[in-house]
Design a protein around this motif. Structure first.
Motif, PDB file in Angstrom:
ATOM      1  N   ALA A  89       1.058 -14.137 -46.418  1.00 56.00           N
ATOM      2  CA  ALA A  89       0.233 -12.966 -46.703  1.00 56.00           C
ATOM      3  C   ALA A  89       0.433 -11.898 -45.634  1.00 56.00           C
ATOM      4  O   ALA A  89       0.505 -10.697 -45.939  1.00 56.00           O
ATOM      5  N   ALA A  90       0.540 -12.322 -44.372  1.00 55.42           N
ATOM      6  CA  ALA A  90       0.792 -11.364 -43.291  1.00 55.42           C
ATOM      7  C   ALA A  90       2.144 -10.678 -43.474  1.00 55.42           C
ATOM      8  O   ALA A  90       2.285  -9.475 -43.221  1.00 55.42           O
ATOM      9  N   ALA A  91       3.136 -11.442 -43.911  1.00 48.39           N
ATOM     10  CA  ALA A  91       4.458 -10.852 -44.161  1.00 48.39           C
ATOM     11  C   ALA A  91       4.397  -9.829 -45.289  1.00 48.39           C
ATOM     12  O   ALA A  91       5.020  -8.766 -45.226  1.00 48.39           O
ATOM     13  N   LEU A  92       3.627 -10.150 -46.341  1.00 46.11           N
ATOM     14  CA  LEU A  92       3.462  -9.209 -47.444  1.00 46.11           C
ATOM     15  C   LEU A  92       2.789  -7.927 -46.965  1.00 46.11           C
ATOM     16  O   LEU A  92       3.161  -6.824 -47.383  1.00 46.11           O
ATOM     17  N   HIS A  93       1.818  -8.045 -46.074  1.00 44.11           N
ATOM     18  CA  HIS A  93       1.137  -6.866 -45.539  1.00 44.11           C
ATOM     19  C   HIS A  93       2.127  -5.950 -44.814  1.00 44.11           C
ATOM     20  O   HIS A  93       2.124  -4.728 -45.015  1.00 44.11           O
ATOM     21  N   VAL A  94       2.950  -6.534 -43.977  1.00 44.60           N
ATOM     22  CA  VAL A  94       3.919  -5.736 -43.214  1.00 44.60           C
ATOM     23  C   VAL A  94       4.906  -5.054 -44.154  1.00 44.60           C
ATOM     24  O   VAL A  94       5.224  -3.867 -43.996  1.00 44.60           O
ATOM     25  N   ALA A 126      10.407 -11.846 -43.509  1.00 46.10           N
ATOM     26  CA  ALA A 126      10.781 -13.214 -43.126  1.00 46.10           C
ATOM     27  C   ALA A 126      10.556 -13.446 -41.641  1.00 46.10           C
ATOM     28  O   ALA A 126      10.097 -14.525 -41.227  1.00 46.10           O
ATOM     29  N   ALA A 127      10.855 -12.443 -40.826  1.00 44.49           N
ATOM     30  CA  ALA A 127      10.652 -12.574 -39.383  1.00 44.49           C
ATOM     31  C   ALA A 127       9.160 -12.696 -39.058  1.00 44.49           C
ATOM     32  O   ALA A 127       8.761 -13.476 -38.176  1.00 44.49           O
ATOM     33  N   VAL A 128       8.315 -11.932 -39.767  1.00 35.87           N
ATOM     34  CA  VAL A 128       6.863 -12.029 -39.550  1.00 35.87           C
ATOM     35  C   VAL A 128       6.371 -13.418 -39.927  1.00 35.87           C
ATOM     36  O   VAL A 128       5.570 -14.034 -39.201  1.00 35.87           O
ATOM     37  N   TYR A 129       6.837 -13.928 -41.064  1.00 29.73           N
ATOM     38  CA  TYR A 129       6.432 -15.272 -41.493  1.00 29.73           C
ATOM     39  C   TYR A 129       6.837 -16.320 -40.448  1.00 29.73           C
ATOM     40  O   TYR A 129       6.025 -17.180 -40.077  1.00 29.73           O
ATOM     41  N   ARG A 130       8.063 -16.232 -39.969  1.00 34.27           N
ATOM     42  CA  ARG A 130       8.540 -17.225 -38.996  1.00 34.27           C
ATOM     43  C   ARG A 130       7.750 -17.161 -37.698  1.00 34.27           C
ATOM     44  O   ARG A 130       7.436 -18.195 -37.101  1.00 34.27           O
ATOM     45  N   SER A 174      12.424 -26.369 -41.844  1.00 39.65           N
ATOM     46  CA  SER A 174      12.260 -25.910 -43.219  1.00 39.65           C
ATOM     47  C   SER A 174      10.957 -25.148 -43.399  1.00 39.65           C
ATOM     48  O   SER A 174      10.907 -24.117 -44.071  1.00 39.65           O
ATOM     49  N   ALA A 175       9.874 -25.638 -42.787  1.00 37.56           N
ATOM     50  CA  ALA A 175       8.576 -24.976 -42.910  1.00 37.56           C
ATOM     51  C   ALA A 175       8.578 -23.620 -42.239  1.00 37.56           C
ATOM     52  O   ALA A 175       7.959 -22.667 -42.726  1.00 37.56           O
ATOM     53  N   ILE A 176       9.261 -23.500 -41.125  1.00 42.29           N
ATOM     54  CA  ILE A 176       9.339 -22.227 -40.408  1.00 42.29           C
ATOM     55  C   ILE A 176      10.215 -21.239 -41.157  1.00 42.29           C
ATOM     56  O   ILE A 176       9.967 -20.031 -41.125  1.00 42.29           O
ATOM     57  N   ASP A 177      11.196 -21.727 -41.864  1.00 38.59           N
ATOM     58  CA  ASP A 177      12.177 -20.852 -42.499  1.00 38.59           C
ATOM     59  C   ASP A 177      11.635 -20.165 -43.747  1.00 38.59           C
ATOM     60  O   ASP A 177      11.797 -18.960 -43.924  1.00 38.59           O
ATOM     61  N   THR A 178      10.984 -20.918 -44.646  1.00 41.75           N
ATOM     62  CA  THR A 178      10.522 -20.351 -45.918  1.00 41.75           C
ATOM     63  C   THR A 178       9.178 -20.930 -46.317  1.00 41.75           C
ATOM     64  O   THR A 178       8.793 -22.026 -45.878  1.00 41.75           O
ATOM     65  N   LEU A 179       8.481 -20.217 -47.186  1.00 37.50           N
ATOM     66  CA  LEU A 179       7.221 -20.707 -47.733  1.00 37.50           C
ATOM     67  C   LEU A 179       7.453 -21.968 -48.566  1.00 37.50           C
ATOM     68  O   LEU A 179       6.663 -22.917 -48.504  1.00 37.50           O
ATOM     69  N   GLY A 180       8.522 -21.993 -49.347  1.00 42.96           N
ATOM     70  CA  GLY A 180       8.829 -23.181 -50.141  1.00 42.96           C
ATOM     71  C   GLY A 180       9.033 -24.404 -49.276  1.00 42.96           C
ATOM     72  O   GLY A 180       8.573 -25.506 -49.615  1.00 42.96           O
ATOM     73  N   GLY A 181       9.721 -24.208 -48.132  1.00 46.79           N
ATOM     74  CA  GLY A 181       9.909 -25.317 -47.208  1.00 46.79           C
ATOM     75  C   GLY A 181       8.597 -25.811 -46.627  1.00 46.79           C
ATOM     76  O   GLY A 181       8.390 -27.013 -46.441  1.00 46.79           O
ATOM     77  N   GLY A 187      24.907  -8.608 -41.127  1.00 46.47           N
ATOM     78  CA  GLY A 187      24.399  -8.417 -39.772  1.00 46.47           C
ATOM     79  C   GLY A 187      22.889  -8.306 -39.739  1.00 46.47           C
ATOM     80  O   GLY A 187      22.225  -8.876 -38.858  1.00 46.47           O
ATOM     81  N   ILE A 188      22.309  -7.581 -40.707  1.00 46.00           N
ATOM     82  CA  ILE A 188      20.853  -7.428 -40.760  1.00 46.00           C
ATOM     83  C   ILE A 188      20.174  -8.770 -41.018  1.00 46.00           C
ATOM     84  O   ILE A 188      19.187  -9.136 -40.361  1.00 46.00           O
ATOM     85  N   LYS A 189      20.686  -9.536 -41.986  1.00 44.36           N
ATOM     86  CA  LYS A 189      20.095 -10.833 -42.300  1.00 44.36           C
ATOM     87  C   LYS A 189      20.236 -11.798 -41.127  1.00 44.36           C
ATOM     88  O   LYS A 189      19.330 -12.587 -40.845  1.00 44.36           O
ATOM     89  N   SER A 190      21.365 -11.752 -40.434  1.00 44.17           N
ATOM     90  CA  SER A 190      21.566 -12.625 -39.278  1.00 44.17           C
ATOM     91  C   SER A 190      20.592 -12.289 -38.163  1.00 44.17           C
ATOM     92  O   SER A 190      20.042 -13.188 -37.504  1.00 44.17           O
ATOM     93  N   ALA A 191      20.358 -10.991 -37.945  1.00 48.04           N
ATOM     94  CA  ALA A 191      19.415 -10.577 -36.906  1.00 48.04           C
ATOM     95  C   ALA A 191      18.002 -11.025 -37.234  1.00 48.04           C
ATOM     96  O   ALA A 191      17.231 -11.414 -36.342  1.00 48.04           O
TER      97      ALA A 191
END
Length: 394
Positions: free
Chosen positions: A345-350, A290-294, A313-320, A75-79
């Motif tokens: 980097a912003a996601a890492l900060h959060v 992941a939400a911050v990155y997206r 793919s680009a929105i989903d992950t850094l690798g994409g 549920g957490i990952k889906s949200a």
């Protein structure tokens, strides 16, 4: 724990060598010879302390426990991926309901799989909670370190392993020194001080950034932003040293507070707390990152004219995003690459902010609620993983 830390230092190096010269699937073969040795030598060399009166495995309890964890994390990952939807809320609520059934069953069984009576001891319950929270805060941030080194700063897998070797060696040194320090300082002071020491490590991770626009993307330790590289190495070093007292003494605190016949259950609870903390850290804090990155990548990916499949793919992950940037011509690819690095980097900060808040709260909990903990070895009849006495925690 020292053996664990040594293994964590060797693993990235060996894995980096394999990824440098062999297909990526080769890293999964690392565990095969190790497990073969363990299967043969373990029954012969590893001593066992068990409760002879323990009942058989309660399969319904095991299924309820696994179902609870899987439903909540799903549920957490889906949200985090799709927003707070009805399906995500239903999964979390279902997991909580299954958890209530699990607790109710344990209270009714004459020989429960999970002895909730152990939590009546404040030392036991606080120590278990502290271990869970420490690993939760650590794993949610540590999850992103190697991705940052390779995806943002441009290091190869082998170079990333080499760069992270000094923090691992410092952790090994700290793990050896902690038992000596524990002879002179009460565990609650040592653990809480270590957790407070870890806070500057999170602060260093809050200061890292994406490499400057136009910087080379080459597999070298000197690619990208050197300042961010050294901040990350310093941050992980301080963070790793700071959590060592909790990692070394945590299991002793848990096992030492349990009756001699329940040391096996106590040790299992301690291990479960660390594994659950890691899973929740990746699921909860990792999902926030992941939400911050997206959120950072949504406008950028749509603005550079990516095809729908590459944009997703680009929105989903850094690798994409790295793959998508390679397929875009000229300035468009460079812009997407720079934006993806900044977003990560912003996601890492959060994640670092969340980890620091949890670590600070854990340090205060340990300092306040375990301040009556005695020094290791004061009792007369030791038991458990480090022969700690029954009256270690009063």
């Amino acid at each position: 724990m020292t053996g664990f830390i040594v293994g964590s230092a060797i693993g990235p190096l060996v894995g980096g060598v394999l990824l440098e010269y062999f297909p990526w699937g080769s890293v999964f073969l690392l565990g095969v010879p190790v497990m073969l040795v363990l299967l043969v030598a373990g029954p012969l060399l590893l001593p066992e302390f068990r409760d002879d009166a323990a009942g058989p495995l309660d399969l319904p309890s095991a299924l309820l426990c696994v179902g609870m964890v899987l439903a909540v994390i799903f549920g957490i990952k889906s949200a985090a991926r799709d927003g707070v939807t009805l399906a995500a809320l239903a999964a979390v609520l279902l997991g909580l309901a299954v958890g209530m059934l699990f607790v109710r069953r344990q209270r009714r069984l004459a020989q429960p799989m999970f002895d909730l009576g152990l939590f009546a001891n404040r030392g036991f319950s606080v120590s278990v909670a502290a271990m869970l929270l420490t690993i939760l805060a650590l794993s949610g941030t540590w999850l992103m370190v190697f991705q940052y080194l390779q995806g943002v700063l441009g290091l190869s897998p082998l170079d990333a392993g080499i760069v992270m070797l000094p923090p691992a060696l410092l952790q090994v040194l700290a793990s050896v020194l902690v038992p000596r320090l524990a002879r002179r300082h009460p565990p609650h002071r040592l653990v809480s001080a270590g957790l407070l020491l870890a806070l500057p490590g999170f602060l260093a991770m809050m200061l890292v950034g994406g490499p400057p626009a136009g910087s080379p993307y080459a597999g070298s330790p000197f690619a990208g932003d050197l300042v961010s590289l050294w901040l990350l190495v310093a941050g992980t070093s301080v963070l790793g040293v700071g959590v060592m007292p909790m990692m070394i003494l945590g299991t002793d605190l848990v096992v030492g507070s349990a009756p001699p016949t329940k040391t096996g259950a106590a040790a299992a609870t301690s291990e479960t707390a660390t594994e659950l903390g890691m899973a929740l850290g990746i699921a909860i804090i990792g999902s926030v990152g992941a939400a911050v990155y997206r959120s950072h990548m949504l406008a950028v990916a749509n603005g550079v004219g990516l095809p729908p499949e590459l944009a997703a793919s680009a929105i989903d992950t850094l690798g994409g995003a790295l793959v998508a940037a390679e397929r875009l011509p000229g300035e468009a690819g460079a812009a997407l690459l720079h934006a993806a690095r900044e977003a990560f980097a912003a996601a890492l900060h959060v994640n670092a902010v969340i980890g620091a808040a949890i670590m600070l709260a854990t340090a205060l909990i340990v300092a306040l609620f375990l301040r009556r903990t005695a020094e290791p070895g004061q009792g007369e009849s030791g038991h458990g993983s480090a022969a700690i006495s029954d009256d270690l925690i009063k």
